[in-house]
Scaffold this active site. Structure first.
Site, PDB file in Angstrom:
ATOM      1  N   LEU A 130      48.999 -21.025 -51.989  1.00 32.90           N
ATOM      2  CA  LEU A 130      48.590 -20.163 -50.886  1.00 32.90           C
ATOM      3  C   LEU A 130      47.099 -19.872 -50.977  1.00 32.90           C
ATOM      4  O   LEU A 130      46.360 -20.041 -49.997  1.00 32.90           O
ATOM      5  CB  LEU A 130      49.395 -18.848 -50.923  1.00 32.90           C
ATOM      6  CG  LEU A 130      49.031 -17.791 -49.886  1.00 32.90           C
ATOM      7  CD1 LEU A 130      49.340 -18.281 -48.475  1.00 32.90           C
ATOM      8  CD2 LEU A 130      49.805 -16.484 -50.146  1.00 32.90           C
ATOM      9  N   GLN A 284      50.202  13.155 -85.336  1.00 31.98           N
ATOM     10  CA  GLN A 284      50.711  13.479 -84.001  1.00 31.98           C
ATOM     11  C   GLN A 284      50.010  12.675 -82.886  1.00 31.98           C
ATOM     12  O   GLN A 284      50.642  12.336 -81.875  1.00 31.98           O
ATOM     13  CB  GLN A 284      50.587  14.975 -83.732  1.00 31.98           C
ATOM     14  CG  GLN A 284      51.473  15.407 -82.574  1.00 31.98           C
ATOM     15  CD  GLN A 284      51.418  16.895 -82.331  1.00 31.98           C
ATOM     16  OE1 GLN A 284      50.340  17.479 -82.246  1.00 31.98           O
ATOM     17  NE2 GLN A 284      52.563  17.518 -82.217  1.00 31.98           N
ATOM     18  N   GLN A 341      44.603  -0.044 -80.101  1.00 29.95           N
ATOM     19  CA  GLN A 341      44.043   1.160 -80.724  1.00 29.95           C
ATOM     20  C   GLN A 341      44.853   1.576 -81.948  1.00 29.95           C
ATOM     21  O   GLN A 341      44.289   1.910 -82.991  1.00 29.95           O
ATOM     22  CB  GLN A 341      44.017   2.289 -79.671  1.00 29.95           C
ATOM     23  CG  GLN A 341      43.205   3.491 -80.071  1.00 29.95           C
ATOM     24  CD  GLN A 341      41.706   3.189 -80.119  1.00 29.95           C
ATOM     25  OE1 GLN A 341      41.246   2.210 -79.547  1.00 29.95           O
ATOM     26  NE2 GLN A 341      40.967   4.002 -80.836  1.00 29.95           N
ATOM     27  N   ILE A 342      46.156   1.531 -81.825  1.00 32.89           N
ATOM     28  CA  ILE A 342      47.025   1.929 -82.953  1.00 32.89           C
ATOM     29  C   ILE A 342      46.851   0.964 -84.132  1.00 32.89           C
ATOM     30  O   ILE A 342      46.949   1.358 -85.290  1.00 32.89           O
ATOM     31  CB  ILE A 342      48.504   2.014 -82.484  1.00 32.89           C
ATOM     32  CG1 ILE A 342      48.681   3.239 -81.574  1.00 32.89           C
ATOM     33  CG2 ILE A 342      49.470   2.050 -83.672  1.00 32.89           C
ATOM     34  CD1 ILE A 342      50.063   3.416 -80.969  1.00 32.89           C
ATOM     35  N   GLU A 368      49.722 -12.486 -57.329  1.00 34.99           N
ATOM     36  CA  GLU A 368      50.833 -12.151 -56.415  1.00 34.99           C
ATOM     37  C   GLU A 368      50.611 -10.791 -55.737  1.00 34.99           C
ATOM     38  O   GLU A 368      51.535 -10.008 -55.540  1.00 34.99           O
ATOM     39  CB  GLU A 368      52.186 -12.257 -57.132  1.00 34.99           C
ATOM     40  CG  GLU A 368      52.412 -13.696 -57.618  1.00 34.99           C
ATOM     41  CD  GLU A 368      53.844 -14.067 -57.900  1.00 34.99           C
ATOM     42  OE1 GLU A 368      54.752 -13.420 -57.363  1.00 34.99           O
ATOM     43  OE2 GLU A 368      54.033 -15.045 -58.645  1.00 34.99           O
ATOM     44  N   GLU A 372      45.597  -3.067 -55.579  1.00 31.24           N
ATOM     45  CA  GLU A 372      45.147  -2.449 -54.315  1.00 31.24           C
ATOM     46  C   GLU A 372      46.047  -2.921 -53.160  1.00 31.24           C
ATOM     47  O   GLU A 372      46.447  -2.117 -52.307  1.00 31.24           O
ATOM     48  CB  GLU A 372      43.678  -2.824 -54.034  1.00 31.24           C
ATOM     49  CG  GLU A 372      42.660  -2.202 -54.975  1.00 31.24           C
ATOM     50  CD  GLU A 372      42.598  -2.852 -56.359  1.00 31.24           C
ATOM     51  OE1 GLU A 372      43.160  -3.948 -56.550  1.00 31.24           O
ATOM     52  OE2 GLU A 372      41.984  -2.261 -57.261  1.00 31.24           O
TER      53      GLU A 372
HETATM   54  C1  FAD Z   1      45.491 -16.903 -63.343  1.00 35.13           C
HETATM   55  C2  FAD Z   1      45.742 -16.861 -61.869  1.00 35.13           C
HETATM   56  C3  FAD Z   1      46.871 -17.527 -61.371  1.00 35.13           C
HETATM   57  C4  FAD Z   1      47.108 -17.537 -59.992  1.00 35.13           C
HETATM   58  N1  FAD Z   1      48.167 -18.262 -59.484  1.00 35.13           N
HETATM   59  C5  FAD Z   1      48.264 -18.463 -58.139  1.00 35.13           C
HETATM   60  C6  FAD Z   1      49.217 -19.395 -57.596  1.00 35.13           C
HETATM   61  O1  FAD Z   1      50.018 -20.011 -58.327  1.00 35.13           O
HETATM   62  N2  FAD Z   1      49.229 -19.586 -56.254  1.00 35.13           N
HETATM   63  C7  FAD Z   1      48.370 -18.925 -55.418  1.00 35.13           C
HETATM   64  O2  FAD Z   1      48.452 -19.163 -54.216  1.00 35.13           O
HETATM   65  N3  FAD Z   1      47.464 -18.038 -55.900  1.00 35.13           N
HETATM   66  C8  FAD Z   1      47.396 -17.798 -57.238  1.00 35.13           C
HETATM   67  N4  FAD Z   1      46.451 -16.916 -57.739  1.00 35.13           N
HETATM   68  C9  FAD Z   1      45.542 -16.222 -56.822  1.00 35.13           C
HETATM   69  C10 FAD Z   1      45.774 -14.715 -56.763  1.00 35.13           C
HETATM   70  O3  FAD Z   1      46.953 -14.435 -56.082  1.00 35.13           O
HETATM   71  C11 FAD Z   1      44.526 -14.089 -56.129  1.00 35.13           C
HETATM   72  O4  FAD Z   1      43.481 -14.172 -57.087  1.00 35.13           O
HETATM   73  C12 FAD Z   1      44.754 -12.654 -55.696  1.00 35.13           C
HETATM   74  O5  FAD Z   1      45.644 -12.606 -54.608  1.00 35.13           O
HETATM   75  C13 FAD Z   1      43.442 -11.943 -55.328  1.00 35.13           C
HETATM   76  O6  FAD Z   1      42.686 -12.719 -54.452  1.00 35.13           O
HETATM   77  P1  FAD Z   1      41.126 -12.974 -54.762  1.00 35.13           P
HETATM   78  O7  FAD Z   1      41.014 -13.449 -56.173  1.00 35.13           O
HETATM   79  O8  FAD Z   1      40.566 -13.831 -53.699  1.00 35.13           O
HETATM   80  O9  FAD Z   1      40.479 -11.547 -54.690  1.00 35.13           O
HETATM   81  P2  FAD Z   1      39.960 -10.800 -53.353  1.00 35.13           P
HETATM   82  O10 FAD Z   1      41.004 -10.853 -52.305  1.00 35.13           O
HETATM   83  O11 FAD Z   1      38.611 -11.309 -53.025  1.00 35.13           O
HETATM   84  O12 FAD Z   1      39.851  -9.311 -53.876  1.00 35.13           O
HETATM   85  C14 FAD Z   1      38.725  -8.827 -54.627  1.00 35.13           C
HETATM   86  C15 FAD Z   1      38.944  -7.336 -54.853  1.00 35.13           C
HETATM   87  O13 FAD Z   1      38.948  -6.658 -53.588  1.00 35.13           O
HETATM   88  C16 FAD Z   1      40.148  -5.916 -53.443  1.00 35.13           C
HETATM   89  N5  FAD Z   1      40.562  -5.924 -52.043  1.00 35.13           N
HETATM   90  C17 FAD Z   1      40.705  -6.985 -51.201  1.00 35.13           C
HETATM   91  N6  FAD Z   1      41.110  -6.575 -50.003  1.00 35.13           N
HETATM   92  C18 FAD Z   1      41.244  -5.218 -50.057  1.00 35.13           C
HETATM   93  C19 FAD Z   1      41.644  -4.209 -49.133  1.00 35.13           C
HETATM   94  N7  FAD Z   1      42.035  -4.511 -47.889  1.00 35.13           N
HETATM   95  N8  FAD Z   1      41.646  -2.938 -49.539  1.00 35.13           N
HETATM   96  C20 FAD Z   1      41.311  -2.607 -50.822  1.00 35.13           C
HETATM   97  N9  FAD Z   1      40.924  -3.505 -51.746  1.00 35.13           N
HETATM   98  C21 FAD Z   1      40.906  -4.801 -51.364  1.00 35.13           C
HETATM   99  C22 FAD Z   1      41.156  -6.625 -54.330  1.00 35.13           C
HETATM  100  O14 FAD Z   1      42.253  -5.791 -54.670  1.00 35.13           O
HETATM  101  C23 FAD Z   1      40.293  -6.999 -55.522  1.00 35.13           C
HETATM  102  O15 FAD Z   1      40.148  -5.899 -56.371  1.00 35.13           O
HETATM  103  C24 FAD Z   1      46.232 -16.844 -59.127  1.00 35.13           C
HETATM  104  C25 FAD Z   1      45.113 -16.161 -59.648  1.00 35.13           C
HETATM  105  C26 FAD Z   1      44.858 -16.192 -60.988  1.00 35.13           C
HETATM  106  C27 FAD Z   1      43.629 -15.495 -61.501  1.00 35.13           C
END
Ligand code: FAD
Length: 384
Positions: A130, A284, A341-342, A368, A372
């Protein structure tokens, strides 16, 4: 209401726990360092029926429920989250989507070997394509194009961050068929990795889940037969969102496992490490950290099991799976950090495992749907 697991659930939990200790623990530090895909472990998981846990046995699956899936994911993630992400993607994002929305021919041809995790004796798993360089949280901004050519589509574009990118044989690809229709102009396709025009490009060098093979996938005029489209024309975005709602139960359970793995290590360490003349568990400050860990983990587990139970009862689980994912992933990050930390200085080196769990925990807050994005889903649901 009752909170007891059945005999069958306990057996599955034990099988997963034994598997994690005997098959995943040996070599886990080395695989992490070398970024080595856990091929042997995944093949053995397939033998246990864990690569198609919830798929109907008539399509090669183990016919278990989602509660069993949560239990197995927790146990395996306690030890090796690189194995469990591969398992989660194949079960939740690939097999579930094909079983729920595929045609009978698609199920016979693709779902059956994918649920078994093997074809002709070789590893046979799937990936979910995706995300794109310009389409992450905003998954509607797809730039991958699928041109309708009559009896086939021609797919071109770039997908990135793809889990199982090089180890998978089958890709479920989302692509734009009609940009003017926005999210309703997106379709989902079954694409075989071996087809001309598919290129497995750069492998990511990651902070955590380093054994998982995360790649960019290039698609250049890939000819996809019409019968490989999933669902009706324009169903692709809905397909992706419905699939991800279930996927979040898998990732929430992965986070739960990382948290409980880190907690168990910290608890054991606190009973043997001495400081100021007594085991650190008698201080503690350490007791309170352990109490908070145990409480948060129990809350995360209940959220995961509730979402799984709702899915098994055919109820709407999209809200509870988002709640489970955001809470369990934040619990994983916090618990793993406190476990380091522990352990004091020993927590900062590889042999004690908690530093790896801390690095692995971070991704559960991102993929996934980021934390946010989960809060957007939850607030939309409670404010409507
Ligand atoms: C190790 C790894 C494995 C993955 N595997 C897959 C896979 O198998 N298939 C696949 O399709 N994808 C995969 N992904 C992609 C993953 O789903 C995306 O990285 C994720 O959805 C975030 O998208 P982005 O990295 O483009 O961040 P962005 O969408 O650019 O987000 C950047 C920041 O902005 C914030 N943000 C964005 N929009 C908003 C909003 N409307 N309001 C508030 N905050 C917002 C986000 O929360 C984040 O903190 C993988 C990613 C990684 C790192």
């Amino acid at each position: 209401m009752q909170f007891q697991l059945s005999e069958e659930h306990l057996m599955i939990q034990k099988a997963a726990r034994d598997f994690a200790r005997t098959e995943c623990l040996p070599g886990v530090i080395e695989r992490d360092e070398k970024q080595q895909f856990p091929r042997e472990q995944v093949l053995k998981l397939a033998e246990l029926g864990f690569m198609g846990m919830m798929v109907d046995p008539q399509y090669g699956g183990a016919g278990m429920d989602t509660v069993s899936y949560v239990l197995a994911m927790e146990e395996i993630s306690k030890v090796d989250a690189s194995v469990s992400v591969c398992m989660s993607v194949n079960n939740s994002l690939v097999c579930w989507g094909l079983e729920a929305y595929g045609t009978e021919e698609q199920k016979q041809k693709y779902l059956t070997p994918l649920a078994q995790g093997r074809k002709d004796g070789e590893l046979y798993i799937g990936a979910f394509l995706l995300s794109e360089p310009e389409a992450g949280s905003d998954a509607t901004s797809q730039r991958t194009i699928a041109e309708d050519k009559g009896d086939h589509y021609l797919l071109s574009g770039t997908k990135n961050w793809i889990t199982n990118g090089s180890s998978a044989s089958v890709y479920l690809v989302m692509a734009q068929t009609d940009a003017s229709k926005g999210s309703k102009g997106i379709d989902a396709f079954i694409v075989e990795k071996k087809w001309p025009g598919v290129t497995v490009a750069a492998k990511e060098n990651k902070l955590g889940i380093r054994g998982s093979d995360t790649h960019t996938i290039l698609l250049t005029d890939v000819k996809v037969p019409k019968e490989n489209r999933i669902g009706a024309n324009g169903f692709g975005f809905t397909f992706a969102m419905k699939t991800l709602a279930g996927g979040r139960i898998g990732i929430a359970s992965q986070a739960l496992g990382i948290a409980s793995g880190a907690y168990e290590l910290a608890l054991a360490y606190s009973k043997q490490r001495k400081a100021f003349g007594k085991e650190i568990m008698h201080h503690q400050a350490i007791q309170f950290k352990l109490a908070d860990m145990a409480t948060r983990i129990e809350a995360a587990r209940l959220l995961c099991l509730k979402a799984a139970w709702e899915k098994d009862q055919n109820l709407d689980y999209s809200l509870s799976s988002s709640m489970a994912k955001v809470y369990a992933s934040e619990t994983a990050m916090w618990t793993a950090t406190e476990a380091v930390q522990i352990h004091g200085g020993y927590g900062f080196v590889k042999e004690y495992h908690v530093e790896r769990l801390m690095r692995d925990a971070k991704i559960t807050q991102i993929y996934e749907g980021t934390s946010e994005v989960q809060r957007i889903v939850i607030s939309r649901s409670i404010l409507k």
